[in-house]
Write a protein that holds these residues in place. Structure first.
Motif, PDB file in Angstrom:
ATOM      1  N   HIS A 146       0.827  -1.197   0.000  1.00  0.00           N
ATOM      2  CA  HIS A 146       0.000   0.000   0.000  1.00  0.00           C
ATOM      3  C   HIS A 146       0.869   1.258   0.000  1.00  0.00           C
ATOM      4  CE1 HIS A 146      -3.889  -1.999   1.724  1.00  0.00           C
ATOM      5  NE2 HIS A 146      -3.453  -2.556   0.617  1.00  0.00           N
ATOM      6  N   PHE A 147       0.473   2.224  -0.785  1.00  0.00           N
ATOM      7  CA  PHE A 147       1.035   3.578  -0.742  1.00  0.00           C
ATOM      8  C   PHE A 147       0.029   4.485  -1.418  1.00  0.00           C
ATOM      9  CE2 PHE A 147       2.926   1.181  -4.229  1.00  0.00           C
ATOM     10  CZ  PHE A 147       2.533   1.927  -5.336  1.00  0.00           C
TER      11      PHE A 147
ATOM     12  N   GLU B 175       4.542   5.475  -5.421  1.00  0.00           N
ATOM     13  CA  GLU B 175       5.473   4.587  -4.744  1.00  0.00           C
ATOM     14  C   GLU B 175       6.733   5.331  -4.311  1.00  0.00           C
ATOM     15  OE1 GLU B 175       7.930   0.399  -5.495  1.00  0.00           O
ATOM     16  OE2 GLU B 175       6.503   1.155  -6.992  1.00  0.00           O
TER      17      GLU B 175
ATOM     18  N   GLN C 293       9.662  -0.678   4.544  1.00  0.00           N
ATOM     19  CA  GLN C 293       8.400  -1.405   4.523  1.00  0.00           C
ATOM     20  C   GLN C 293       7.886  -1.529   5.951  1.00  0.00           C
ATOM     21  OE1 GLN C 293       9.486  -5.108   2.606  1.00  0.00           O
ATOM     22  NE2 GLN C 293       8.884  -4.346   0.591  1.00  0.00           N
ATOM     23  N   ASN C 294       6.692  -1.052   6.153  1.00  0.00           N
ATOM     24  CA  ASN C 294       6.061  -1.117   7.470  1.00  0.00           C
ATOM     25  C   ASN C 294       5.143  -2.331   7.506  1.00  0.00           C
ATOM     26  OD1 ASN C 294       4.391  -0.709   9.756  1.00  0.00           O
ATOM     27  ND2 ASN C 294       4.896   1.463   9.728  1.00  0.00           N
TER      28      ASN C 294
ATOM     29  N   MET D 214       0.676  -3.565   9.778  1.00  0.00           N
ATOM     30  CA  MET D 214      -0.671  -3.967   9.390  1.00  0.00           C
ATOM     31  C   MET D 214      -0.681  -5.459   9.086  1.00  0.00           C
ATOM     32  SD  MET D 214      -2.041  -0.815   7.039  1.00  0.00           S
ATOM     33  CE  MET D 214      -3.681  -1.495   6.985  1.00  0.00           C
TER      34      MET D 214
ATOM     35  N   ILE E 177       2.966  -1.348   4.252  1.00  0.00           N
ATOM     36  CA  ILE E 177       2.932   0.079   3.955  1.00  0.00           C
ATOM     37  C   ILE E 177       4.314   0.482   3.467  1.00  0.00           C
ATOM     38  CG2 ILE E 177       2.470   2.379   4.830  1.00  0.00           C
ATOM     39  CD1 ILE E 177       0.056   0.525   4.783  1.00  0.00           C
TER      40      ILE E 177
ATOM     41  N   GLN F  83       6.691   3.246   2.740  1.00  0.00           N
ATOM     42  CA  GLN F  83       6.750   4.627   3.195  1.00  0.00           C
ATOM     43  C   GLN F  83       8.191   5.100   3.298  1.00  0.00           C
ATOM     44  OE1 GLN F  83       4.824   4.213   6.996  1.00  0.00           O
ATOM     45  NE2 GLN F  83       6.709   3.653   8.049  1.00  0.00           N
TER      46      GLN F  83
ATOM     47  N   GLY G  65      -0.573   4.346   8.217  1.00  0.00           N
ATOM     48  CA  GLY G  65      -1.006   3.761   6.957  1.00  0.00           C
ATOM     49  C   GLY G  65      -0.587   4.593   5.767  1.00  0.00           C
ATOM     50  N   LYS G  66      -1.229   4.289   4.671  1.00  0.00           N
ATOM     51  CA  LYS G  66      -0.813   4.921   3.422  1.00  0.00           C
ATOM     52  C   LYS G  66      -1.209   6.396   3.361  1.00  0.00           C
ATOM     53  CE  LYS G  66      -4.916   3.585   0.724  1.00  0.00           C
ATOM     54  NZ  LYS G  66      -5.378   2.843  -0.469  1.00  0.00           N
ATOM     55  N   TYR G  67      -2.111   6.840   4.251  1.00  0.00           N
ATOM     56  CA  TYR G  67      -2.549   8.229   4.214  1.00  0.00           C
ATOM     57  C   TYR G  67      -1.673   9.142   5.066  1.00  0.00           C
ATOM     58  CZ  TYR G  67      -6.720   6.749   1.736  1.00  0.00           C
ATOM     59  OH  TYR G  67      -7.582   6.241   0.793  1.00  0.00           O
TER      60      TYR G  67
END
Length: 926
Positions: free
Chosen positions: A582-583, A650, A729-730, A733, A738, A740, A806-808
């Motif tokens: 996710h991004f 990305e 990479q997170n 989740m 994620i 980031q 998260g991605k937001y």
């Protein structure tokens, strides 16, 4: 050499029958002379007749329970010896034999073994005691037997005294492989280790793990039970119960223990598979009781009874369920079958076993098949003499053929041939007609290296004295109303697997799996075992695999964790799935919205640039610092809007390093320029001489902007060199990764933002000082509002940024950048654009002069009054304005009061400096 002589007594029941033992020769069951004598030990009878519960006198009793299968083994030994004598294998030597009946009793077997140890050609059967038996010549050179492991263990220890080789065709106990305890023991069958492992494999592959075991309470049964227990544990098979039955049928507790075993089987309803390690006579008794109780199970037969015809012919045997057994793989026994057809031509003079069999045939001939078997098995030797005298004798070669157990016949013949090959190796360079030419211990050494060719295959003893042959997996099937023993598969001990001849045989094997014999239901893939309070590991509960764990097989003890953080698994999963990355993508609606806001900001910057360029010579543009300063500020706003692009899509190393540095330097440049404007405005409209002098020293536009921006450049440079932002990479989740940007150093990130905040705060202070400038030219007031918007946005940003995940998360940064950038841009330029477009009448030089004149007049009056108030000496009462006028002699005839620094014009008081002069000065300063 000193020695002690032992005489072997002939101890039999004192009767007037022909079976009474009058001399040691009567002890022999079958014999034949030869240059080299081979001994034989076989349990032709299944039990000893004991008048009392415990023996009182040292008398060897008569035997009962004629065993057809083992009688056939004695015939196989005789047939093999006769075949060898009639062949070229031993051209110069004739083999003889002495076969003894052990009656499945260790004591009787030991008596026979003592006679084996007796000195050759001794009329009194003397056994000499010596310290060294190397040159001792016993009656026999080697022994074939015994039928049961318990007997072989005892006999082997005795024969080891003279290292007489013993080759057993039936004793399979694993302990007999120990060459330290049994140095002279060999066997032509595999060890029980392979049999019990084969049983465990069969049980495991059939999906059974909750079974019962019944064995005889003797060495053979206990060792088999122990070996099977180890193999069962290795294959995750649990033994629900173990029952041991007395080894001797004469035991008073035998029947009660059989009843108890059947009760146990009936009670354990979950146990549908029973493994049986017992002799045939014991199995016969057990099965009869089981048929009475309507027991229906799967029975796993050991090699002792897996091919026993007398058991398979029990009436209603099919009611017991399915019987699967393991037997020794057979070779070609057609020659032995021909031997049986001509058996009636053989003399019974030196073969008491054959003579007894013929009498049994005569006695039991009138009965049906099953009763005929029972009649033969239950007659004692004394009963035979009382019942068969002068009766017609019939011959039953078909009956013998029906009872052949090919595996045991083949292994018996192999045992004889192994001894014959060892004799051949020893007799190549010596005359073996002389009994002293070859010693038993010499044959023992030859046996270790013997190679036998059987069915075009080489057979050798391994280091443990065992021969590793395949097992036949036998299945009892009802065919045409009779129970037939068929071969379902073969088991290879070396490879540890089953071999099927065709698909039909394999289907029979797979059909066994339809029967369930488990303590608990099988755990499906996606589940794991949870051990309960039961001591057995096979009793468990099935629970779902937790999140991020999976199981892909049935009955797994634990669930596997997804090995890589890039994978995840839901609850009750059979596999791991790759996490979605996710991004904040370009296609995300929120990202599109933010990009539209950034694009609108860019359009706004360009629009302001166009407006200011077209109105470059107007007072509003000049009052804003000129076109150059405006362009620099607008360009920095453009870069700030542009930096938001690097927060979307990305993340890459370039984006992570560029976005914060670009934003930080651009914002520092913007605030630095606004700070200079705030200083200039404050300097232009300040009437305080001291403040003006301070501001004049501080006001250095180019050096100030370069210095303030340069410091931010240095901060970002050190940040990028030593702890640069990077892509990470997170995995927090559960189902997504994620992607980031990690800022690398939170400290450096904080210093960059803090520096911008410090510049903004200074700018806010200066702008706040000039908040009361002329209304139409109150830029300081709008700068103050812009800085307040900046502070509010970033103060709110800190907790929101810390709690957003998260991605937001990049969207939060974009929002605060846009808010602060829009706030400063709008407060700085939109009021001027409004005047340029909609208030053109105020955007003239005269209008600006008038506005400044009005503001200057008010400011000058305030300053003058303040100066007079500060210069006046304090008195008991505060002086009024008229008093000031009187004291200064400044009252004119018209009543007006003129203070220092003012002049009277047409009856009105004005500052000495004219409005036009002041307007020009202020305008030029701006």
């Amino acid at each position: 050499m000193a020695f002690v002589s032992f005489l072997i007594p002939c101890l039999m029941v004192s009767t007037d029958t022909a079976f009474s033992c009058q001399n040691p020769a009567d002890f022999v069951g079958a014999s034949s002379p030869g240059d080299i004598i081979i001994g034989g030990l076989f349990a032709v009878h299944s039990k000893m007749l004991r008048p009392e519960e415990y023996p009182i006198k040292p008398i060897i009793q008569n035997c009962a329970g004629f065993e057809i299968q083992i009688f056939l083994q004695t015939l196989a030994m005789i047939h093999a010896i006769e075949t060898i004598n009639n062949s070229t294998l031993l051209p110069q030597v004739t083999l003889g034999y002495e076969i003894y009946d052990t009656c499945a009793d260790v004591t009787k077997a030991m008596a026979s073994a003592l006679r084996f140890l007796a000195k050759a050609n001794s009329s009194e059967d003397v056994v000499e005691f010596r310290c060294n038996y190397s040159d001792y010549v016993p009656r026999i050179k080697a022994v074939t037997g015994a039928s049961y492991s318990e007997v072989s263990m005892a006999v082997s220890r005795l024969l080891a005294l003279q290292l007489i080789p013993q080759v057993s065709p039936a004793s399979s106990a694993e302990i007999l492989s120990d060459k330290i305890r049994f140095p002279s023991f060999f066997r032509t069958i595999p060890s029980d280790f392979h049999q019990t492992r084969a049983m465990a494999h069969l049980i495991c592959e059939s999906g059974w793990n909750w079974i019962g075991v019944i064995a005889t309470d003797d060495d053979n049964g206990r060792f088999a039970l122990e070996s099977f227990g180890v193999q069962a544990m290795a294959n995750n098979v649990c033994i629900a119960f173990k029952e041991l039955l007395p080894a001797y049928l004469s035991d008073n507790t035998f029947q009660s223990k059989v009843d108890h075993a059947i009760e146990k089987i009936v009670k354990e309803t979950e146990v549908n598979v029973i493994v049986v390690f017992m002799r045939q006579i014991h199995v016969l008794k057990l099965f009869k009781k089981a048929i009475e109780r309507n027991v229906n199970k799967i029975w796993i037969a050991s090699d002792n009874w897996s091919a026993a015809v007398k058991i398979s012919s029990i009436p209603n045997i099919k009611q017991l369920g399915t019987i699967v057994g393991f037997g020794f793989k057979s070779g070609d026994i057609s020659a032995f079958q021909d031997f049986l057809r001509n058996l009636h031509e053989k003399s019974t003079e030196n073969n008491k076993f054959l003579h007894e069999y013929m009498m049994l045939l005569s006695l039991c001939a009138h009965m049906d098949y099953h009763d005929f078997q029972m009649c033969i098995s239950n007659q004692s030797q004394d009963d035979l003499l009382q019942n068969v005298e002068d009766k017609y004798q019939i011959w039953g070669d078909d009956f013998l053929k029906a009872h052949i157990e090919p595996g045991f016949i083949h292994s018996t013949e192999l045992a004889v041939y192994a001894i014959a090959h060892a004799i051949k190796a020893q007799c190549q360079d010596r005359d073996c007609k002389d009994p002293s030419a070859v010693a038993p211990w010499q044959l023992l050494e030859e046996l270790k290296n013997v190679t036998i060719i059987n069915d075009d295959k080489e057979i050798k003893f391994d280091s443990n004295g065992d021969i590793s042959t395949r097992y036949s997996v036998l299945l009892w099937k009802e065919i045409d109303g009779r129970m037939e023993i068929t071969t379902m598969a073969e088991y290879d001990p070396e490879k540890g697997g089953f071999i099927f001849e065709d698909e039909e045989k394999k289907k029979e094997f797979l059909d066994l799996k339809k029967v369930q014999s488990t303590c608990s239901q099988h755990c499906r893939p996606g589940q794991m075992k949870k051990v309960t309070e039961s001591p057995h590991t096979c009793c468990y509960e099935c629970v779902y695999c937790p999140e991020n764990h999976y199981s892909n097989q049935t009955d797994m003890d634990y669930c596997y964790r997804c090995s890589n953080k890039s994978y995840w698994a839901p609850i009750n999963s059979t596999t791991c799935y790759r996490k979605t990355i996710h991004f904040l993508t370009w296609t995300n609606w929120f990202a599109v919205f933010l990009l539209l806001l950034s694009a609108f900001g860019v359009v706004l910057v360009l629009s302001v640039s166009v407006i200011f360029t077209k109105n470059v010579h107007t007072p509003v543009v000049k009052a804003s610092g000129g076109l150059t300063v405006c362009y620099i500020i607008l360009f920095s706003h453009f870069l700030i809007f542009l930096s938001t692009v690097f927060f979307i899509d990305e993340p890459t190393e370039l984006k992570c390093k560029t976005r914060q540095a670009l934003f930080g330097i651009s914002f520092a440049l913007c605030v630095s320029c606004i700070l200079i404007k705030s200083l200039k405005i404050l300097l232009a409209f300040s009437f305080d001489p001291k403040l003006q002098n301070f501001l004049k020293c501080l006001y250095k536009p180019v050096p100030t902007v370069v210095t303030c921006t340069g410091i931010q450049v240095i901060i970002c440079t050190f940040w990028l060199i030593f702890r640069a932002p990077f892509v990470e990479q997170n995995f927090s989740m559960p189902r997504a990764i994620i992607l980031q940007c990690n800022e690398g150093s939170i400290v450096a990130f904080g210093i960059m933002l803090s520096y911008i905040a410090a510049l903004a705060f200074i700018c806010f202070i200066f702008a706040f000082k000039g908040r009361k400038l002329p209304e139409n030219y109150n830029e300081a007031k709008f700068i103050t509002f812009g800085m307040l918007i900046y502070f509010i946005a970033w103060i709110v940003f800190i907790p929101v940024y810390a709690t957003t995940f998260g991605k937001y998360l990049p969207a939060v940064e974009i929002i605060v950048v846009l808010i602060s950038n829009y706030g400063i841009l709008c407060c700085t330029f939109l009021p001027k654009c409004y005047i340029i477009i909609y208030k053109q009448e105020t955007n003239t030089k005269s209008a600006f002069l008038k506005m400044i004149y009005t503001y200057s007049t008010k400011s000058a009056s305030s300053v003058a009054v303040s100066q007079i108030s500060l210069d006046s000496k304090p008195s008991s009462s505060q002086a009024t304005v008229p008093d000031l006028c009187k004291s200064e002699n400044s009252v004119h005839g018209n009543g007006h009061c003129q203070l220092p620094g003012q002049k009277l014009i047409k009856g009105k008081v004005f500052p000495k400096t004219t409005p036009r002069t002041v307007g020009r000065k202020r305008l030029s300063s701006i």
